[in-house]
Design an enzyme around this catalytic site. Sequence first.
Site, PDB file in Angstrom:
ATOM      1  N   ARG A  42      -2.668  -3.923  18.841  1.00 62.07           N
ATOM      2  CA  ARG A  42      -2.001  -4.157  20.134  1.00 62.07           C
ATOM      3  C   ARG A  42      -1.014  -3.037  20.402  1.00 62.07           C
ATOM      4  NH1 ARG A  42       1.032  -9.268  20.174  1.00 62.07           N
ATOM      5  NH2 ARG A  42       0.919  -9.161  22.435  1.00 62.07           N
ATOM      6  N   LYS A 106       2.328 -10.295   7.615  1.00 55.06           N
ATOM      7  CA  LYS A 106       1.173 -10.358   8.518  1.00 55.06           C
ATOM      8  C   LYS A 106      -0.136 -10.233   7.743  1.00 55.06           C
ATOM      9  CE  LYS A 106      -0.569  -8.051  12.682  1.00 55.06           C
ATOM     10  NZ  LYS A 106      -0.133  -7.468  13.952  1.00 55.06           N
ATOM     11  N   ARG A 241      10.825 -10.853  17.723  1.00 50.91           N
ATOM     12  CA  ARG A 241      11.095 -10.594  16.301  1.00 50.91           C
ATOM     13  C   ARG A 241      12.006 -11.679  15.761  1.00 50.91           C
ATOM     14  NH1 ARG A 241       7.783  -7.901  16.080  1.00 50.91           N
ATOM     15  NH2 ARG A 241       7.381  -5.697  16.020  1.00 50.91           N
TER      16      ARG A 241
HETATM   17  C1  BTN Z   1      -2.740  -6.226  16.163  1.00 51.13           C
HETATM   18  O1  BTN Z   1      -2.180  -5.183  16.519  1.00 51.13           O
HETATM   19  O2  BTN Z   1      -2.134  -7.096  15.548  1.00 51.13           O
HETATM   20  C2  BTN Z   1      -4.187  -6.447  16.505  1.00 51.13           C
HETATM   21  C3  BTN Z   1      -5.106  -5.888  15.462  1.00 51.13           C
HETATM   22  C4  BTN Z   1      -6.570  -6.151  15.732  1.00 51.13           C
HETATM   23  C5  BTN Z   1      -7.466  -5.507  14.713  1.00 51.13           C
HETATM   24  C6  BTN Z   1      -8.916  -5.885  14.881  1.00 51.13           C
HETATM   25  S1  BTN Z   1      -9.916  -5.319  13.545  1.00 51.13           S
HETATM   26  C7  BTN Z   1     -11.359  -5.733  14.424  1.00 51.13           C
HETATM   27  C8  BTN Z   1     -11.125  -5.356  15.868  1.00 51.13           C
HETATM   28  N1  BTN Z   1     -11.458  -3.981  16.104  1.00 51.13           N
HETATM   29  C9  BTN Z   1     -10.398  -3.236  16.402  1.00 51.13           C
HETATM   30  O3  BTN Z   1     -10.423  -2.022  16.637  1.00 51.13           O
HETATM   31  N2  BTN Z   1      -9.302  -4.001  16.433  1.00 51.13           N
HETATM   32  C10 BTN Z   1      -9.608  -5.385  16.141  1.00 51.13           C
END
Ligand code: BTN
Length: 247
Positions: A42, A106, A241
């Site tokens: 994100r 996380k 946060r």
């Molecule tokens: C975050 O920032 O918390 C979201 C992370 C999301 C990661 C997943 S891994 C599978 C899918 N493909 C990606 O490129 N991102 C999501």
Amino acid sequence: MNNVFYKPVVDSTNLWAKEEGMNGAPCGSVYMADMQTAGRGRRGRTWESPSGENLYFSLLLRPSFAPDKASMLTLVMAMAVAEAVRSYGAEAYIKWPNDIVLGGKKLCGILTEMHIQNGSYFVVVGVGVNLRKRDFSSEIAGMATSLEEEQNIAINREELLERILKAFEKFYQEFTLRGDLCLLQDAYNDILINRGNCVKVLDPKGEFTGIARGINAVGELLVEKEDGEIVTVYAGEVSVRGLYGYT
Ligand code: BTN
């Protein structure tokens, strides 16, 4: 039943799912990889995606409800991942809106993206779960964890995927019944790690602190300020946060 497609290496399963979606792939298709060379998180961040039995997948959906409701799917998926992880005996929680937390760190991130196609739309919900012990980069070390690290169990990722998809289907049905989270919000709030905690809301219009009270039916976080005012916080604009760290 979901059709699951697998590749050893992709740039990002979300990009792969987008491409397939643009080519007409049906609702419920799942794209999974062992490793991502450009895993996306994100807010333009990257998602570290080394090979070796972590879970990276994207689910393609073609909802019939209005596109402005699609952002709530990310909370629906968070509930599904939390339920699946909990089915292994791990006490997973949700950090609003959609991080899965284990042992205060996380474990999983979710990235939901919407794409317009010939006057209709589809959604890609991407999920990354850290399963194996590993050294995280210095940027996220101390904040990230894995199931093996916390529980000392090496879970089979295909089995975890199956449990997540099964839980998602159940929650998705409840979501589509009402077009919002009203049937799910109590269960979500029960495992919301921020609930009852003091949080700092990083709103670009001005930061403030308050007590997180839980989500409403559209997935906004209700935060009670010191003067008793309840502010509804929308995930698209701000992040939250804990006062003393990640949660
Ligand atoms: C975050 O920032 O918390 C979201 C992370 C999301 C990661 C997943 S891994 C599978 C899918 N493909 C990606 O490129 N991102 C999501």
